[in-house]
Motif scaffolding. Structure first.
Motif, PDB file in Angstrom:
ATOM      1  N   GLY A  20       0.801  -1.218   0.000  1.00 35.77           N
ATOM      2  CA  GLY A  20       0.000   0.000   0.000  1.00 35.77           C
ATOM      3  C   GLY A  20       0.830   1.262   0.000  1.00 35.77           C
ATOM      4  O   GLY A  20       0.518   2.222  -0.731  1.00 35.77           O
ATOM      5  N   ALA A  22       1.116   4.188  -3.010  1.00 32.95           N
ATOM      6  CA  ALA A  22       0.850   5.602  -2.747  1.00 32.95           C
ATOM      7  C   ALA A  22       2.043   6.476  -3.107  1.00 32.95           C
ATOM      8  O   ALA A  22       1.873   7.596  -3.608  1.00 32.95           O
ATOM      9  CB  ALA A  22       0.471   5.793  -1.281  1.00 32.95           C
ATOM     10  N   GLU A  37       0.292   2.593  -9.255  1.00 31.11           N
ATOM     11  CA  GLU A  37      -0.713   2.694  -8.194  1.00 31.11           C
ATOM     12  C   GLU A  37      -2.062   2.169  -8.670  1.00 31.11           C
ATOM     13  O   GLU A  37      -2.749   1.442  -7.937  1.00 31.11           O
ATOM     14  CB  GLU A  37      -0.836   4.141  -7.741  1.00 31.11           C
ATOM     15  N   MET A  95      -3.815  -1.087  -6.857  1.00 29.64           N
ATOM     16  CA  MET A  95      -5.050  -0.881  -6.114  1.00 29.64           C
ATOM     17  C   MET A  95      -6.245  -1.550  -6.774  1.00 29.64           C
ATOM     18  O   MET A  95      -7.190  -1.951  -6.087  1.00 29.64           O
ATOM     19  CB  MET A  95      -5.307   0.615  -5.940  1.00 29.64           C
ATOM     20  N   HIS A 154      -2.448   2.382   2.015  1.00 30.71           N
ATOM     21  CA  HIS A 154      -2.508   3.252   0.842  1.00 30.71           C
ATOM     22  C   HIS A 154      -3.234   4.553   1.161  1.00 30.71           C
ATOM     23  O   HIS A 154      -2.788   5.641   0.777  1.00 30.71           O
ATOM     24  CB  HIS A 154      -3.212   2.529  -0.310  1.00 30.71           C
ATOM     25  N   SER A 156      -1.166   7.999   1.190  1.00 33.18           N
ATOM     26  CA  SER A 156      -1.548   8.996   0.189  1.00 33.18           C
ATOM     27  C   SER A 156      -1.769  10.353   0.843  1.00 33.18           C
ATOM     28  O   SER A 156      -1.390  11.396   0.285  1.00 33.18           O
ATOM     29  CB  SER A 156      -2.824   8.551  -0.533  1.00 33.18           C
TER      30      SER A 156
END
Length: 310
Positions: A129, A133, A140, A144, A190, A194
């Motif tokens: 994760g 990010a 990404e 994801m 993530h 982020s």
């Protein structure tokens, strides 16, 4: 990171004065102690862990030693005095094992599996994760989307399929549990990473410039830990429950590693014949353990998430 106390101290001092001079960890412990239910749950978890660790010293019988087992003691009710001369307070199972001893040893296996699988899933999911990010772009998006696809399947179904393909065994089950759970950590990591990636101090660190590993490991990942800790407490309980489910279904641990799920499975066929204790007692202990861990995790979540109020 930690929420301010919502109540004044008993001596009437403001929150700012009451918490003056205390470290964040001390404030966290003090606020945790305010919730009596969470404290009782924590004590229950600690007590279960202690009896599991010291099972060889507490258990009246070693359930792995075939020399101590006799079929004459099989399926006896609680309070039965066996051929060895001691009382089986919780009765015996179909193999003549003292059920109290089997539960204590089964707790060790269940806790080991939950902690091992949860720890590996935490590390793997955090790396996946955080990497997604930090790198961004198509990397990404691909990572994801794979995580989202995996989260669309029930964890027990995914773990069941993987365990059935790999076969019975400790490490085979660990792989199945990690594969079913790491996505939860990856999604949480993530989201937290982020948010940290867009902050000014990260941009300043990159402009120095600092190495990518230093920025990720020393800045982004430590500040992403609070939500991961919350998920870890929940997923450890989930791993224990998932392991018990797979062992009950016959695709978990082998018979030589009788966890709580295996003990419940061994006694299920005798439920209708009145020998309820073989499955009921391990099931009660499993429910108490999972409930206590979840209560502790809920309190940790409330304290580490400033958006949640008591």
């Amino acid at each position: 990171m930690f929420r301010r106390w919502s109540k004044e101290r008993s001596e009437g001092k403001p929150v700012e004065q009451a918490s003056h001079g205390q470290s964040p960890f001390a404030r966290f412990i003090a606020e945790f102690a305010e919730n009596k239910v969470a404290m009782v749950a924590l004590l229950v978890v600690l007590a279960i862990v202690l009896v599991a660790v010291f099972a060889p010293l507490i258990a009246p019988q070693n359930p792995y030693d075939l020399g101590q087992l006799t079929l004459r003691d099989a399926r006896k009710p609680p309070g039965f005095v066996g051929t060895a001369g001691y009382t089986h307070w919780l009765g015996t199972d179909a193999q003549g094992r003292d059920l109290l001893s089997a539960i204590l040893y089964g707790l060790r296996i269940s806790l080991q599996m939950g902690l091992l699988a949860g720890s590996i899933a935490l590390v793997l999911g955090s790396v996946v994760g955080t990497t997604a990010a930090y790198v961004g772009g198509w990397v990404e998006s691909v990572i994801m989307r794979v995580i989202d696809l995996q989260l669309s399947f029930p964890a027990v179904l995914l773990a069941f399929v993987i365990a059935a393909v790999l076969g019975q065994g400790v490490w085979q089950l660990v792989i199945a549990l990690v594969a079913a759970q790491y996505a939860y950590f990856a999604r949480t990591a993530h989201g937290a990473a982020s948010a940290e990636r867009r902050k000014d101090y990260i941009e300043a660190s990159l402009s120095v410039p600092l190495s990518t590993a230093r920025v990720v490991l020393r800045h982004i990942l430590p500040n992403s830990l609070p939500p991961l800790i919350v998920v870890a407490t929940v997923q450890i309980a989930s791993a224990i429950s998932l392991e018990a489910t797979l062992s009950f279904l016959g695709v978990g641990l082998p018979p030589t590693e009788p966890s709580l799920g295996m003990l419940i499975s061994n006694g299920f066929q005798y439920m209708l014949s009145g020998r309820y204790w073989i499955s009921i007692y391990p099931g009660v202990i499993l429910i108490v353990l999972i409930t206590a861990i979840n209560l502790v995790g809920d309190q940790v979540r409330d304290q580490l998430n400033p958006r949640l109020k008591r």
